[in-house]
Design a protein around this motif. Structure first.
Motif: not given
Length: 190
Positions: A79-84
């Motif tokens: 989830r965090l890896l998708q947070n721009t």
């Protein structure tokens, strides 16, 4: 014009951070942990990048509650890896989860605040630098704290990161003596 440490420049977010937060002695365990994590995310980047994203980090990391983050697993990492809005670095995200678990052990044993402040007998080191070129990137103290943090299971806490963290959290007062904050911060020490 007010004299400030030259590193903060003139950008309002940086000036505000310098004038109200940087170097102010911090004694709250959770806040100390948050600042250490943010300094780890800053590695290889400029601090202003982190400052501009700090609210996004706080939202993404549930207010930097280490007791919540310690339970996270791979779904939260993804989830965090998708947070721009944050720095999307798998190693730093995974380290934050591991660091939350390490924080819990230290917090239960003695308090993370006590763990850090014991290196200075509870009192900030008051440096008296007159120019930025006198300020070190790391010291024997930051090397020892880094070594002990790593031994406790922390990652992204090398001696340069730890020194910047100690400056930011007021364990060390590295405001230049010509800066209007030097004496003000010195007076805040417990």
């Amino acid at each position: 014009m007010t004299d400030r440490c030259g590193w903060c420049g003139t950008e309002p977010i940086y000036v505000e951070y310098h004038d109200t937060e940087w170097g102010v002695p911090e004694y709250d365990s959770r806040t100390l942990w948050e600042k250490l994590i943010l300094d780890g995310f800053q590695a290889g980047l400029s601090w202003i990048t982190i400052l501009k994203k700090r609210d996004n980090f706080r939202n993404a990391f549930e207010g930097f509650d280490p007791n919540v983050i310690a339970a996270w697993q791979e779904p939260e990492v993804e989830r965090l890896l998708q947070n721009t809005g944050i720095i999307r670095h798998r190693g730093k995200i995974e380290a934050t989860i591991g660091n939350a678990r390490a924080w819990q052990v230290i917090e239960q044993r003695e308090g993370f605040d006590q763990f850090l402040w014991k290196y200075l007998d509870g009192k900030p080191l008051q440096n008296r630098f007159t120019s930025l070129d006198q300020v070190p990137a790391q010291t024997a103290l930051s090397q020892q704290v880094s070594k002990d943090l790593k031994k406790a299971g922390f990652k992204f806490c090398g001696p340069t990161i730890v020194y910047a963290f100690m400056q930011a959290t007021g364990l060390i007062n590295d405001h230049l003596v010509t800066c209007h904050c030097h004496d003000k911060v010195a007076q805040l020490a417990r």
